[in-house]
Write a protein that holds these residues in place. Sequence first.
Motif, PDB file in Angstrom:
ATOM      1  N   GLN A  26      26.461  30.233  43.369  1.00 44.64           N
ATOM      2  CA  GLN A  26      26.731  31.117  44.510  1.00 44.64           C
ATOM      3  C   GLN A  26      27.844  30.169  44.966  1.00 44.64           C
ATOM      4  O   GLN A  26      28.688  30.343  45.894  1.00 44.64           O
ATOM      5  CB  GLN A  26      25.716  31.083  45.285  1.00 44.64           C
ATOM      6  N   GLN A  27      28.000  29.274  44.552  1.00 43.50           N
ATOM      7  CA  GLN A  27      29.419  28.355  45.140  1.00 43.50           C
ATOM      8  C   GLN A  27      30.560  28.931  45.037  1.00 43.50           C
ATOM      9  O   GLN A  27      31.187  29.962  44.077  1.00 43.50           O
ATOM     10  CB  GLN A  27      28.951  26.583  44.291  1.00 43.50           C
ATOM     11  N   ASN A  28      31.333  28.514  45.907  1.00 39.65           N
ATOM     12  CA  ASN A  28      32.872  29.047  45.819  1.00 39.65           C
ATOM     13  C   ASN A  28      33.809  29.182  44.599  1.00 39.65           C
ATOM     14  O   ASN A  28      34.638  29.399  43.922  1.00 39.65           O
ATOM     15  CB  ASN A  28      33.877  29.044  46.880  1.00 39.65           C
ATOM     16  N   ASN A  29      33.265  27.703  43.590  1.00 39.66           N
ATOM     17  CA  ASN A  29      34.103  27.637  42.989  1.00 39.66           C
ATOM     18  C   ASN A  29      33.640  27.295  41.030  1.00 39.66           C
ATOM     19  O   ASN A  29      33.955  26.304  40.715  1.00 39.66           O
ATOM     20  CB  ASN A  29      35.182  25.692  43.127  1.00 39.66           C
ATOM     21  N   ALA A  30      32.481  28.667  41.147  1.00 36.11           N
ATOM     22  CA  ALA A  30      31.905  28.693  40.282  1.00 36.11           C
ATOM     23  C   ALA A  30      32.955  28.846  39.061  1.00 36.11           C
ATOM     24  O   ALA A  30      33.464  28.980  38.631  1.00 36.11           O
ATOM     25  CB  ALA A  30      31.215  29.891  40.275  1.00 36.11           C
ATOM     26  N   PHE A  31      32.370  28.144  37.882  1.00 34.63           N
ATOM     27  CA  PHE A  31      32.873  27.904  36.705  1.00 34.63           C
ATOM     28  C   PHE A  31      34.645  27.088  36.469  1.00 34.63           C
ATOM     29  O   PHE A  31      34.756  27.669  35.063  1.00 34.63           O
ATOM     30  CB  PHE A  31      32.831  29.319  36.079  1.00 34.63           C
ATOM     31  N   HIS A  32      35.023  26.826  37.663  1.00 32.47           N
ATOM     32  CA  HIS A  32      36.058  26.251  37.519  1.00 32.47           C
ATOM     33  C   HIS A  32      36.609  25.458  35.803  1.00 32.47           C
ATOM     34  O   HIS A  32      37.485  25.925  34.868  1.00 32.47           O
ATOM     35  CB  HIS A  32      36.674  25.817  38.594  1.00 32.47           C
ATOM     36  N   ARG A  33      35.201  24.321  35.951  1.00 35.75           N
ATOM     37  CA  ARG A  33      35.482  23.310  34.860  1.00 35.75           C
ATOM     38  C   ARG A  33      35.636  24.167  33.734  1.00 35.75           C
ATOM     39  O   ARG A  33      35.977  24.440  32.453  1.00 35.75           O
ATOM     40  CB  ARG A  33      34.686  22.923  34.854  1.00 35.75           C
ATOM     41  N   GLN A  34      34.323  25.094  33.290  1.00 34.33           N
ATOM     42  CA  GLN A  34      34.213  26.237  31.921  1.00 34.33           C
ATOM     43  C   GLN A  34      35.508  26.697  31.704  1.00 34.33           C
ATOM     44  O   GLN A  34      35.742  27.149  30.429  1.00 34.33           O
ATOM     45  CB  GLN A  34      33.204  26.436  32.308  1.00 34.33           C
ATOM     46  N   ILE A  35      36.233  27.459  32.635  1.00 34.44           N
ATOM     47  CA  ILE A  35      37.084  29.026  32.191  1.00 34.44           C
ATOM     48  C   ILE A  35      38.928  27.583  32.156  1.00 34.44           C
ATOM     49  O   ILE A  35      39.533  27.599  31.057  1.00 34.44           O
ATOM     50  CB  ILE A  35      37.571  28.991  33.697  1.00 34.44           C
ATOM     51  N   THR A  36      38.858  26.566  32.780  1.00 38.16           N
ATOM     52  CA  THR A  36      40.342  25.977  32.355  1.00 38.16           C
ATOM     53  C   THR A  36      39.999  24.728  31.557  1.00 38.16           C
ATOM     54  O   THR A  36      40.869  24.317  30.794  1.00 38.16           O
ATOM     55  CB  THR A  36      40.295  25.044  33.202  1.00 38.16           C
ATOM     56  N   GLN A  37      38.568  24.393  31.354  1.00 31.08           N
ATOM     57  CA  GLN A  37      38.604  23.828  29.453  1.00 31.08           C
ATOM     58  C   GLN A  37      38.481  24.404  28.669  1.00 31.08           C
ATOM     59  O   GLN A  37      37.699  23.681  27.738  1.00 31.08           O
ATOM     60  CB  GLN A  37      37.546  22.893  30.053  1.00 31.08           C
ATOM     61  N   HIS A  38      38.023  25.423  28.076  1.00 31.76           N
ATOM     62  CA  HIS A  38      38.296  26.296  27.210  1.00 31.76           C
ATOM     63  C   HIS A  38      39.909  26.445  27.653  1.00 31.76           C
ATOM     64  O   HIS A  38      40.255  27.336  27.359  1.00 31.76           O
ATOM     65  CB  HIS A  38      37.109  27.734  27.380  1.00 31.76           C
ATOM     66  N   TRP A  39      40.147  26.063  26.062  1.00 34.61           N
ATOM     67  CA  TRP A  39      41.293  25.815  26.286  1.00 34.61           C
ATOM     68  C   TRP A  39      42.016  26.419  25.156  1.00 34.61           C
ATOM     69  O   TRP A  39      43.618  27.790  25.563  1.00 34.61           O
ATOM     70  CB  TRP A  39      42.467  24.790  25.346  1.00 34.61           C
ATOM     71  N   PHE A  40      41.707  27.151  24.455  1.00 40.89           N
ATOM     72  CA  PHE A  40      42.458  28.200  23.234  1.00 40.89           C
ATOM     73  C   PHE A  40      41.249  29.784  23.748  1.00 40.89           C
ATOM     74  O   PHE A  40      40.517  29.672  23.477  1.00 40.89           O
ATOM     75  CB  PHE A  40      42.583  27.859  22.250  1.00 40.89           C
ATOM     76  N   ASN A  41      42.192  30.889  24.125  1.00 42.54           N
ATOM     77  CA  ASN A  41      41.617  31.957  24.264  1.00 42.54           C
ATOM     78  C   ASN A  41      42.173  32.997  23.898  1.00 42.54           C
ATOM     79  O   ASN A  41      44.035  33.020  23.989  1.00 42.54           O
ATOM     80  CB  ASN A  41      41.767  32.276  25.650  1.00 42.54           C
ATOM     81  N   HIS A  42      42.715  34.110  23.016  1.00 45.40           N
ATOM     82  CA  HIS A  42      42.415  35.134  22.289  1.00 45.40           C
ATOM     83  C   HIS A  42      42.959  36.403  22.895  1.00 45.40           C
ATOM     84  O   HIS A  42      43.135  37.222  22.483  1.00 45.40           O
ATOM     85  CB  HIS A  42      42.797  35.050  21.030  1.00 45.40           C
ATOM     86  N   GLN A  43      41.590  36.616  23.680  1.00 47.85           N
ATOM     87  CA  GLN A  43      41.268  37.887  24.552  1.00 47.85           C
ATOM     88  C   GLN A  43      40.909  37.443  25.865  1.00 47.85           C
ATOM     89  O   GLN A  43      39.334  37.474  25.741  1.00 47.85           O
ATOM     90  CB  GLN A  43      41.016  38.830  23.659  1.00 47.85           C
ATOM     91  N   VAL A  44      40.823  38.979  26.743  1.00 45.72           N
ATOM     92  CA  VAL A  44      40.173  38.673  27.951  1.00 45.72           C
ATOM     93  C   VAL A  44      40.342  40.505  28.114  1.00 45.72           C
ATOM     94  O   VAL A  44      40.974  41.161  27.956  1.00 45.72           O
ATOM     95  CB  VAL A  44      41.358  37.918  29.035  1.00 45.72           C
ATOM     96  N   GLN A  45      38.945  41.029  28.664  1.00 49.26           N
ATOM     97  CA  GLN A  45      38.173  42.060  29.042  1.00 49.26           C
ATOM     98  C   GLN A  45      38.095  41.642  30.422  1.00 49.26           C
ATOM     99  O   GLN A  45      37.127  41.087  30.726  1.00 49.26           O
ATOM    100  CB  GLN A  45      37.221  42.398  28.033  1.00 49.26           C
ATOM    101  N   LEU A  46      38.534  42.697  31.201  1.00 43.24           N
ATOM    102  CA  LEU A  46      38.255  42.930  32.761  1.00 43.24           C
ATOM    103  C   LEU A  46      37.557  44.082  33.013  1.00 43.24           C
ATOM    104  O   LEU A  46      38.231  44.987  31.817  1.00 43.24           O
ATOM    105  CB  LEU A  46      39.230  42.977  33.394  1.00 43.24           C
ATOM    106  N   VAL A  47      36.735  44.584  33.448  1.00 42.61           N
ATOM    107  CA  VAL A  47      35.236  45.756  33.291  1.00 42.61           C
ATOM    108  C   VAL A  47      34.776  46.170  34.763  1.00 42.61           C
ATOM    109  O   VAL A  47      34.570  45.483  35.855  1.00 42.61           O
ATOM    110  CB  VAL A  47      34.672  45.815  32.379  1.00 42.61           C
ATOM    111  N   PHE A  48      35.462  47.070  35.747  1.00 41.85           N
ATOM    112  CA  PHE A  48      35.248  47.353  36.576  1.00 41.85           C
ATOM    113  C   PHE A  48      34.099  48.627  36.692  1.00 41.85           C
ATOM    114  O   PHE A  48      34.799  50.110  36.123  1.00 41.85           O
ATOM    115  CB  PHE A  48      35.646  47.291  37.810  1.00 41.85           C
ATOM    116  N   PRO A  49      33.094  49.361  37.199  1.00 39.50           N
ATOM    117  CA  PRO A  49      31.972  50.391  37.001  1.00 39.50           C
ATOM    118  C   PRO A  49      32.681  51.718  37.616  1.00 39.50           C
ATOM    119  O   PRO A  49      32.244  51.986  38.264  1.00 39.50           O
ATOM    120  CB  PRO A  49      30.478  50.155  37.395  1.00 39.50           C
ATOM    121  N   GLY A  50      33.706  51.849  37.251  1.00 38.53           N
ATOM    122  CA  GLY A  50      34.645  53.230  38.302  1.00 38.53           C
ATOM    123  C   GLY A  50      35.416  53.197  38.275  1.00 38.53           C
ATOM    124  O   GLY A  50      36.936  52.081  37.515  1.00 38.53           O
ATOM    125  N   LYS A  51      36.975  53.881  38.610  1.00 36.65           N
ATOM    126  CA  LYS A  51      38.227  53.843  38.312  1.00 36.65           C
ATOM    127  C   LYS A  51      38.970  52.912  39.837  1.00 36.65           C
ATOM    128  O   LYS A  51      38.634  52.619  40.480  1.00 36.65           O
ATOM    129  CB  LYS A  51      38.554  55.386  38.902  1.00 36.65           C
TER     130      LYS A  51
END
Length: 360
Positions: A26-51
Amino acid sequence: ERGGMAVNHYTLHSIPVSSQIATITQQNNAFHRQITQHWFNHQVQLVFPGKTNIMEGLLDKIELYYYHVKGSLSLFLDPDFTSKYLKLGSFYALAKNTNIDTDNSFAILPDGKLIISCDRDFYQHFGMEGKPSPFRDLRKDRYTITIDLLAKGFIPGSKLYDRAKWCFDRLATVSFHCTWVDGERCREIEFPSGIISKKVQVEYQESVYDNLPTPKITPTCVMKDSQLSEDAVNFLSDFNEWLGLLANDCLEILQQPDLSAVEVAKKAGPCSVFRWTGFIHPIFILNLYSKVKEHLGKKKFNFDWVNVTVWGFDDAPVSWKMSDHNYFYSGENNYSLLLLRGDPQISVQIASVGPLDHYS
């Protein structure tokens, strides 16, 4: 297709091919390290349950691109090039069209470290200090060499530099992806003569499915007394499978709620999906996550949950930080970030990693 430029599977296996690790915060800085230190990313998908029209004005001013490059590894020993691009900002590079379990491959991390994953012949010819691959039980002739290109003593005339220069000049040309980020944006790279390069825009796609049963997700699905609930792991595993079906456009399966592992809304409705494909730096993903998290807290943003899924390259030498990566049945090094509306907001991360990999 192997190699990381297309999503071909994201389903869970019945045999222990991949491990799933769930983290909740529930922390505001959640997963900053896990995101920024996963260096090589080939696809990102963002999903919303609606328009939603959230992407209008959110990230549309950010140009996201990278380079296809062919040339000598000696490029990264050029003092002018390293001073301009490796010492300033964040430079990312990854070998192209190589299999991490059988070929010689390399990557450059934003801290200036060159990681070479190689076989015994290359290692013996290279003649530089390295270490046996942690995957030697699987591939007995694999080694990893790490060179700090920005080390103070790594300069022309030093023993290590001159040995690297001698080896790199005698190697065949290599093909790789690269991008340079200064601040939060991609910046232009000027390559010296003899280097073939092509600037490539990251592909962007928007899709709205008008009649799709979407998962029902509330905080009680994943937590009890501020901890992961006993049923959370199974629920998140099922949700991960649903995301995989969506990523692979398996709409016929998703249209049949009884075939979907996760409980979905009784009444089908719209679902918005945004995808980026290419060579994507992690700072973009962090900004995307932060902005979506901010919008989820607004009253007019009428969604109970939002999900960001990131696929790493199957054949990258490393996954998170300096963790060696290899390919065994699959080369998964992927993660999902599930954001739940609430006060406070809840963030859940699901990491899918290979059976011999380490997650950090």
